[in-house]
Scaffold this motif. Sequence first.
Motif, mmCIF file in Angstrom:
data_model
loop_
_atom_site.group_PDB
_atom_site.id
_atom_site.type_symbol
_atom_site.label_atom_id
_atom_site.label_comp_id
_atom_site.label_asym_id
_atom_site.label_seq_id
_atom_site.Cartn_x
_atom_site.Cartn_y
_atom_site.Cartn_z
ATOM 1 N N THR A 183 -19.577 29.460 12.962
ATOM 2 C CA THR A 183 -18.809 28.353 12.382
ATOM 3 C C THR A 183 -18.803 27.226 13.294
ATOM 4 N N GLY A 184 -18.170 26.089 12.904
ATOM 5 C CA GLY A 184 -18.065 25.034 13.410
ATOM 6 C C GLY A 184 -17.709 23.579 12.636
ATOM 7 N N ASP A 185 -17.464 22.437 13.392
ATOM 8 C CA ASP A 185 -16.996 21.325 12.598
ATOM 9 C C ASP A 185 -18.214 20.681 11.927
ATOM 10 N N GLN A 186 -18.080 20.081 10.831
ATOM 11 C CA GLN A 186 -18.816 19.419 10.097
ATOM 12 C C GLN A 186 -18.566 17.829 9.897
ATOM 13 N N LEU A 187 -19.554 16.794 9.931
ATOM 14 C CA LEU A 187 -19.146 15.457 9.528
ATOM 15 C C LEU A 187 -18.912 15.422 8.048
ATOM 16 N N THR A 188 -18.137 16.161 7.606
ATOM 17 C CA THR A 188 -17.346 16.050 6.167
ATOM 18 C C THR A 188 -15.951 16.052 6.296
ATOM 19 N N TRP A 189 -15.412 15.480 5.598
ATOM 20 C CA TRP A 189 -13.800 15.273 5.688
ATOM 21 C C TRP A 189 -13.031 15.387 4.335
ATOM 22 N N GLU A 190 -12.206 16.031 4.297
ATOM 23 C CA GLU A 190 -11.260 16.062 3.137
ATOM 24 C C GLU A 190 -10.155 15.101 2.934
ATOM 25 N N HIS A 191 -10.018 14.629 1.950
ATOM 26 C CA HIS A 191 -9.114 13.473 1.845
ATOM 27 C C HIS A 191 -8.413 13.297 0.430
ATOM 28 N N ILE A 192 -7.418 12.531 0.554
ATOM 29 C CA ILE A 192 -6.727 12.292 -0.876
ATOM 30 C C ILE A 192 -6.673 10.806 -1.170
ATOM 31 N N ASP A 193 -7.350 10.355 -2.170
ATOM 32 C CA ASP A 193 -7.467 8.951 -2.559
ATOM 33 C C ASP A 193 -6.412 8.451 -3.675
ATOM 34 N N TYR A 194 -5.755 7.334 -3.565
ATOM 35 C CA TYR A 194 -4.976 6.915 -4.651
ATOM 36 C C TYR A 194 -5.853 5.965 -5.478
ATOM 37 N N ASN A 195 -5.525 6.283 -6.576
ATOM 38 C CA ASN A 195 -6.046 5.590 -7.680
ATOM 39 C C ASN A 195 -5.153 4.251 -7.840
ATOM 40 N N ARG A 196 -5.792 2.984 -7.695
ATOM 41 C CA ARG A 196 -4.750 1.590 -7.663
ATOM 42 C C ARG A 196 -5.351 1.004 -9.030
ATOM 43 N N GLY A 197 -5.829 1.625 -10.150
ATOM 44 C CA GLY A 197 -6.311 1.161 -11.129
ATOM 45 C C GLY A 197 -5.336 1.025 -12.282
ATOM 46 N N LYS A 198 -5.399 0.472 -13.467
ATOM 47 C CA LYS A 198 -4.447 0.438 -14.645
ATOM 48 C C LYS A 198 -4.106 1.756 -15.036
ATOM 49 N N GLY A 199 -2.872 2.271 -15.235
ATOM 50 C CA GLY A 199 -2.299 3.435 -15.667
ATOM 51 C C GLY A 199 -2.207 4.514 -14.601
ATOM 52 N N SER A 200 -2.316 4.136 -13.174
ATOM 53 C CA SER A 200 -2.044 5.075 -12.066
ATOM 54 C C SER A 200 -0.415 4.792 -11.838
ATOM 55 N N VAL A 201 0.194 5.821 -11.241
ATOM 56 C CA VAL A 201 1.733 5.674 -10.782
ATOM 57 C C VAL A 201 1.547 4.818 -9.382
ATOM 58 N N PHE A 202 0.442 4.893 -8.682
ATOM 59 C CA PHE A 202 0.482 4.188 -7.598
ATOM 60 C C PHE A 202 -0.201 3.046 -7.549
ATOM 61 N N ALA A 203 -0.418 2.378 -8.939
ATOM 62 C CA ALA A 203 -1.210 1.175 -8.781
ATOM 63 C C ALA A 203 -0.428 -0.125 -8.248
ATOM 64 N N ASP A 204 0.829 -0.260 -8.560
ATOM 65 C CA ASP A 204 1.529 -1.451 -8.184
ATOM 66 C C ASP A 204 2.872 -0.795 -7.483
ATOM 67 N N SER A 205 2.650 0.224 -6.631
ATOM 68 C CA SER A 205 3.928 0.644 -6.048
ATOM 69 C C SER A 205 3.748 1.075 -4.461
ATOM 70 N N PRO A 206 3.681 0.396 -3.679
ATOM 71 C CA PRO A 206 3.651 0.564 -1.835
ATOM 72 C C PRO A 206 4.630 1.583 -1.713
ATOM 73 N N GLU A 207 5.862 1.642 -2.449
ATOM 74 C CA GLU A 207 6.875 2.514 -2.042
ATOM 75 C C GLU A 207 6.273 3.921 -2.457
ATOM 76 N N LEU A 208 5.655 4.173 -3.649
ATOM 77 C CA LEU A 208 5.366 5.414 -3.877
ATOM 78 C C LEU A 208 4.099 5.953 -3.127
ATOM 79 N N ARG A 209 3.167 4.853 -2.694
ATOM 80 C CA ARG A 209 2.194 5.316 -1.796
ATOM 81 C C ARG A 209 2.580 5.816 -0.427
#
Length: 625
Positions: free
Chosen positions: A371-397
């Motif tokens: 077992t060991g570390d990998q150069l692969t990382w898990e992450h969460i990305d915001y969708n900033r496109g039209k229709g996303s709750v995060f598109a125009d809201s820095p507060e929610l991000r």
Amino acid sequence: MKYTKLSAAAALAAGSALMLSACAPAGPAASGDGSEAAGSGDASASGSGEVLTGDKGQKLTAKADGPSMADLGDVKTEDGSIAYSVGADDFLSYNGVQSNTYTTYNSAVVDRMFSSFYYFGTDGSIIRNEDFGKYEKVSDDPLKVKYTINEDAKWSDGTPVTAADFIVQWAADNPTITDPNGEKDEEGNLPPLFDSITGDPGTYIPEAPEGEADSKEFTVTYAEPYADWEILIGSALPAHVIAEQSGMELTELVDAAKAKDAEALAPAAKFWNEKWDFNPGELPDPALTPSMGPYKFKENGWQAGQSITLEANPEYWGTPAATKELVLRFADPKTHVQSLQNGDLDVIEPQATVDTLEQLKGLGDQVNIQTGDQLTWEHIDYNRGKGSVFADSPELREAFALCVPRQDIVDKLIKPIYPEAKVMNAREVFPFQDTYDEVIAESYNTELDQPNIEKAKELVEKSGVDKPTVRLGYQAGNPRRTETVALIKSSCDQAGFDIQDTNSTVFFKEVLPAGDFDAALFAWSGSGQKASGANIYKTTGAQNQMNYSNPEVDAAWDKLASSLDEAEQFEQVKKIEKLLWEDFQAIPLYAHPGIVGHNANVANVRDTAAQSGALWNVEQWKRVQ
């Protein structure tokens, strides 16, 4: 898992940058050369028949010091076979760098058949492979690199590997050579003539490599400095086969490539795009698929839907494969542990979960586990496109970033597998790398170490959105991600969000391209690259599926990519990380833990942090008592 982009030549040699939706198992081999690199390990045990014990309990036939391949000394190919599986998908094509063939599954096979000027070591570092050839930077202004191919390097049909192979490969990777009969895109541009997964060589190196077709030397000149110049040129498909099958003389094909003559190159492109793709179980004439690596296709060795067998290449000039046959099985990852137990597989790389680790431990002395570390990382990305709750809201991000229980996720899902695991607070450097502490000290706000539900609540209220719904999407069939989403929901719902698990069997194929999500949970993986992140975070990046745009980030990536000064590159990395945190874009969770399980009597299996996976040194695997 998605993989950051390399050049096609680099990917052909390194098996990297694969655009996949699969998260397990790990990727294909890092090297198609089968040779030891300069600076490889202590050879004190080489050729002695002595079996050493590595620091992870695995068996070794030579001491493995550092990230490069160990020096096995005088290797003689031994009879027998070793079996491995990357997954259930069948083999597709000898040309594994087309848009429809560029997968981990396909690369697991073809990477064994190609040599390269470099490979990725176990820590993701670039290791020069001087058994294949040498390269040197001969000028900074303009950036010019000279390549010298080993005099003994040849294809399995006896044809020498020469500059012709790399000149034609450059043309195939050149988006400025367009198909005059192709369909124009919305901007009126014609498609590239060759169906290559990259255009980087032709973009950064606007004119063909300088060198005669039959020469062992060639030189490339860049339009401007490029940070990743060491990995842009790696390997190549056989130009002599392309020429013959296109009804051309080799010199005629090379001249057409140098001239970027689309009309003259059309027959070659047709063959390159179509004629190396096979029907399941039907390998073509070996003359069409020569090898310049340690393995080649075994005659009648492809059982459709079951396995494909490679055999040692007797014409290989480098260190020969230690074991005569390599069997690559097409097996569902769910069956891998059982297959290891019953001997159908000798080496597996299952997804790292607590259950899988316990299953492997249950096999006792029959297997070794790494077992060991990998150069692969898990992450969460915001969708900033039209229709996303995060598109125009820095507060929610910001609110969402403040409620995601990153430490809890690592403690409950990752540490039971790999106790040294840490929350990851950067994107371009990893917690186990030397520069990590300095990067996060200048870019990361420790306020995000633990959830701040009260502040997140205030920001949700400030946004003016009542109980904002967050569709958190990911590829279905991944238990660890399902548990991750459950932990996020438990925390973020307290802050006023409504987190919805919207996993899908077609997340990467349909949901992600359509933008039908608010946040995405997946992984990026890469090896030895400095500027590949630009493809993800620049406004115009081909892998920027989140509609993210920040002119300061764009400028920093441009400055990094065009600099040959490592200190300057590092300063831009710190700046990029700081800006991405300020924008709360791509919230990192953790570096993936890796698991390799293998038959205890198979020696020289070494896990790697690089996305290339255990197959990176498969040509060194052998059975021992």
